[in-house]
Design an enzyme around this catalytic site. Structure first.
Site, mmCIF file in Angstrom:
data_model
loop_
_atom_site.group_PDB
_atom_site.id
_atom_site.type_symbol
_atom_site.label_atom_id
_atom_site.label_comp_id
_atom_site.label_asym_id
_atom_site.label_seq_id
_atom_site.Cartn_x
_atom_site.Cartn_y
_atom_site.Cartn_z
ATOM 1 N N SER A 203 0.789 -39.416 -46.885
ATOM 2 C CA SER A 203 -0.439 -39.740 -46.152
ATOM 3 C C SER A 203 -0.958 -39.132 -45.215
ATOM 4 O O SER A 203 -0.498 -38.333 -44.441
ATOM 5 C CB SER A 203 -0.199 -41.419 -45.813
ATOM 6 O OG SER A 203 0.064 -42.319 -46.546
HETATM 7 N N1 SAH Z 1 5.208 -43.010 -46.340
HETATM 8 C C1 SAH Z 1 4.980 -41.690 -47.387
HETATM 9 C C2 SAH Z 1 4.006 -41.889 -48.155
HETATM 10 C C3 SAH Z 1 4.391 -41.653 -49.593
HETATM 11 S S1 SAH Z 1 3.176 -42.257 -50.840
HETATM 12 C C4 SAH Z 1 5.038 -40.432 -46.594
HETATM 13 O O1 SAH Z 1 5.008 -40.598 -45.184
HETATM 14 O O2 SAH Z 1 5.339 -39.512 -46.770
HETATM 15 C C5 SAH Z 1 3.846 -43.761 -51.598
HETATM 16 C C6 SAH Z 1 5.335 -43.606 -52.288
HETATM 17 O O3 SAH Z 1 5.371 -45.112 -52.428
HETATM 18 C C7 SAH Z 1 5.549 -42.682 -53.214
HETATM 19 O O4 SAH Z 1 6.735 -41.792 -52.828
HETATM 20 C C8 SAH Z 1 6.170 -43.647 -54.161
HETATM 21 O O5 SAH Z 1 7.216 -42.965 -55.137
HETATM 22 C C9 SAH Z 1 6.605 -44.845 -53.576
HETATM 23 N N2 SAH Z 1 6.757 -46.171 -54.299
HETATM 24 C C10 SAH Z 1 5.824 -46.621 -55.214
HETATM 25 N N3 SAH Z 1 6.066 -47.943 -55.745
HETATM 26 C C11 SAH Z 1 7.207 -48.010 -55.096
HETATM 27 C C12 SAH Z 1 8.062 -49.258 -55.084
HETATM 28 N N4 SAH Z 1 7.951 -50.342 -55.797
HETATM 29 N N5 SAH Z 1 9.280 -49.377 -54.172
HETATM 30 C C13 SAH Z 1 9.504 -48.072 -53.436
HETATM 31 N N6 SAH Z 1 8.676 -46.852 -53.383
HETATM 32 C C14 SAH Z 1 7.601 -46.933 -53.974
#
Ligand code: SAH
Length: 214
Positions: free
Chosen positions: A58
């Site tokens: 993000s």
């Molecule tokens: N907080 C992260 C942002 C990641 S983007 C950072 O600081 O880099 C959102 C993430 O959510 C992705 O990696 C995706 O694989 C994950 N995601 C989506 N659905 C999910 C679920 N049901 N359980 C766990 N992770 C999930």
């Protein structure tokens, strides 16, 4: 521009709008260790950046706003859903302090491995990265003081509400094409506040948009 200068400018630009504890935590965490090596010199641009698997870390201002609204205090137990690179979890972990504990759930095994590696490189010790469907929360570690979700859900997942302790707060994007950042506070019941329009990747999983691949 060197990284320490671009980091300072980024954080100064948020001063006054974001509480100081959040800016302090973000100044401690090296975002350059959480982005792919070829993007390191862009680590303090206020943008989401690709982290592989079609996912993004993000934008810094979004991590700041979410941490600010969540009002994280030292010693709290925190659940993060959508661990990705591990960066957001690292900022939450610094805010929670050495007595606090962050559990970060990520569904993609490659990202789980990357997050563990990144957190180790950044010397963040109070994050446990768990592989699984975070839309169901982590009932075995509940209740949580705070829950932060980094992917957009079709509706507020019931298991996440249930896993909040009394006085607990949950922040998450809700929606598909059009999304709202929602803050849920558990008191006697649940107070639900819409904060702002946002754009996140979809939450996959049982309480998300199903198990389809994206
Ligand atoms: N907080 C992260 C942002 C990641 S983007 C950072 O600081 O880099 C959102 C993430 O959510 C992705 O990696 C995706 O694989 C994950 N995601 C989506 N659905 C999910 C679920 N049901 N359980 C766990 N992770 C999930």
């Amino acid at each position: 521009m060197n990284l320490s200068r671009s980091k300072r400018l980024l954080l100064e630009g948020m001063r006054g709008r974001i509480r100081e504890s959040v800016l302090d935590a973000m100044s401690i965490v090296p975002r350059e260790l959480f982005v792919p090596p070829q993007l390191r010199d862009r680590a303090y641009e206020d943008l989401p950046l690709p982290i592989g698997q079609g996912q993004t870390i993000s934008a810094p201002h979004m991590v700041a706003i979410m941490c600010d609204l969540l009002d994280v205090r030292p010693g709290m137990r925190i659940l993060e859903v959508g661990g990705g690179s591990g960066y957001h979890a690292a900022v939450l972990a610094v805010l929670a302090g050495p007595e606090g504990q962050v559990y970060s759930v990520e569904r993609m095994p490659d990202l789980v491995a990357a997050a563990r590696k990144n957190l180790k490189a950044a010397a963040i010790e109070n994050v446990i990265v768990v592989e699984g469907d975070g839309s169901l929360g982590l009932p075995e570690h509940a209740p949580f003081d705070r829950i932060s979700v980094a992917a957009s859900a079709p509706r507020i997942p019931e298991p996440l509400k249930e896993q909040l302790g009394v006085g607990g707060k949950l922040i998450l994007p809700v929606g598909g094409a059009s999304q709202e950042l929602v803050l849920v506070t558990r008191k006697n019941g649940f107070l639900v506040e819409e904060k702002m329009g946002v754009i996140f990747v979809p939450l996959i999983g049982k309480e998300g948009f199903g198990e389809r691949q994206i």
